[in-house]
Scaffold this active site. Sequence first.
Site, mmCIF file in Angstrom:
data_model
loop_
_atom_site.group_PDB
_atom_site.id
_atom_site.type_symbol
_atom_site.label_atom_id
_atom_site.label_comp_id
_atom_site.label_asym_id
_atom_site.label_seq_id
_atom_site.Cartn_x
_atom_site.Cartn_y
_atom_site.Cartn_z
ATOM 1 N N GLY A 174 44.203 37.975 37.877
ATOM 2 C CA GLY A 174 44.380 38.956 38.982
ATOM 3 C C GLY A 174 43.023 39.173 39.768
ATOM 4 O O GLY A 174 43.079 39.708 40.784
ATOM 5 N N ASP A 175 42.044 38.599 39.158
ATOM 6 C CA ASP A 175 40.656 38.728 39.780
ATOM 7 C C ASP A 175 39.975 37.348 39.290
ATOM 8 O O ASP A 175 38.782 37.542 39.008
ATOM 9 C CB ASP A 175 39.797 39.758 39.231
ATOM 10 C CG ASP A 175 38.582 40.141 40.126
ATOM 11 O OD1 ASP A 175 38.715 39.661 41.152
ATOM 12 O OD2 ASP A 175 37.973 40.972 39.306
ATOM 13 N N LEU A 176 40.398 36.166 39.722
ATOM 14 C CA LEU A 176 39.920 34.958 39.448
ATOM 15 C C LEU A 176 38.673 34.702 40.530
ATOM 16 O O LEU A 176 39.253 34.332 41.867
ATOM 17 C CB LEU A 176 40.805 33.878 39.282
ATOM 18 C CG LEU A 176 40.227 32.572 38.403
ATOM 19 C CD1 LEU A 176 39.921 33.004 36.909
ATOM 20 C CD2 LEU A 176 41.554 31.619 38.344
#
Length: 292
Positions: A174-176
């Site tokens: 979700g926050d790569l």
Amino acid sequence: MTAYAPSLPADLVERWDIQSAELIADTRTSLVHRVIRRDGSGAISKQLKPEGLHELSGVDFLDWRQGSGSVRVLDRVETACLLEDAGTLMLKDYRLAHGEDAANDIILSVLAELHLASADTPTDSLVPLRSHFRPVFDRASREDRPELSAALTYSACIADDLLSSQTDIRPLHGDLHHENIVSGSERGWLAIDPQGLLGDPAYDVANVFGNPDGAFTDIIDPRRIIRLVDLFAPAIGCTREKILRYAIAHAGLSICWSLEGGDRISGEGNAMERFAFLNVARRMLEEPAVSL
């Protein structure tokens, strides 16, 4: 002699057998220490503040991955956790030294590990993508600045369409992006700081388009955008258009987060970068000459 930061509670020092600790981040959401334990091993201590409790789903995601593509959770106590230390080399810095293509190869490798199937049942605490996108839906409906309103409404419409037709729903980091992929340990490149989401895997590459921080010229370069689309579509197993649409949807969401944090569209901050990217990507999506 034991030496540790005053912000690291004594009960955690004792529980995790910490000999020394260095405060490496004090953000709105958490306190992060790099620690040395009495057995000589290193680790990362992360304590969530009240504003950071939404990050608990990210810790649950790491717990579920058990080190596949990401750092391991060594222990956790309520809103604090002890994590594997992945190292100090961020992909952002590696990209500067070795170039975009080399960095993208690493992103693909880490992504493949993160998306490997697991025999374990995912935690039910993961946040559905539609809930994750709530800020852009809310702000688009009340934004009164015409140009910003148009961009956020466009992003929200794309997000709503994508979220209504998700496929292969699964746990997501979700926050790569380039600052959340780190190396320096014997395990190589690992993902850190996940959001812990549940949804279409095409979203897991959306944040790469707006990163790394400070690379504005690259971020709005249509040639780079196309290269990323061409890389990620076969890796995810979806259309090129879907990858670009998720990038546009996420840009709108990122703008909303930045504005809530006091950023402005004018200036040189994240909101301005994402706003500029959104407009470039929108033209590409709507341009008949760009085959997606």
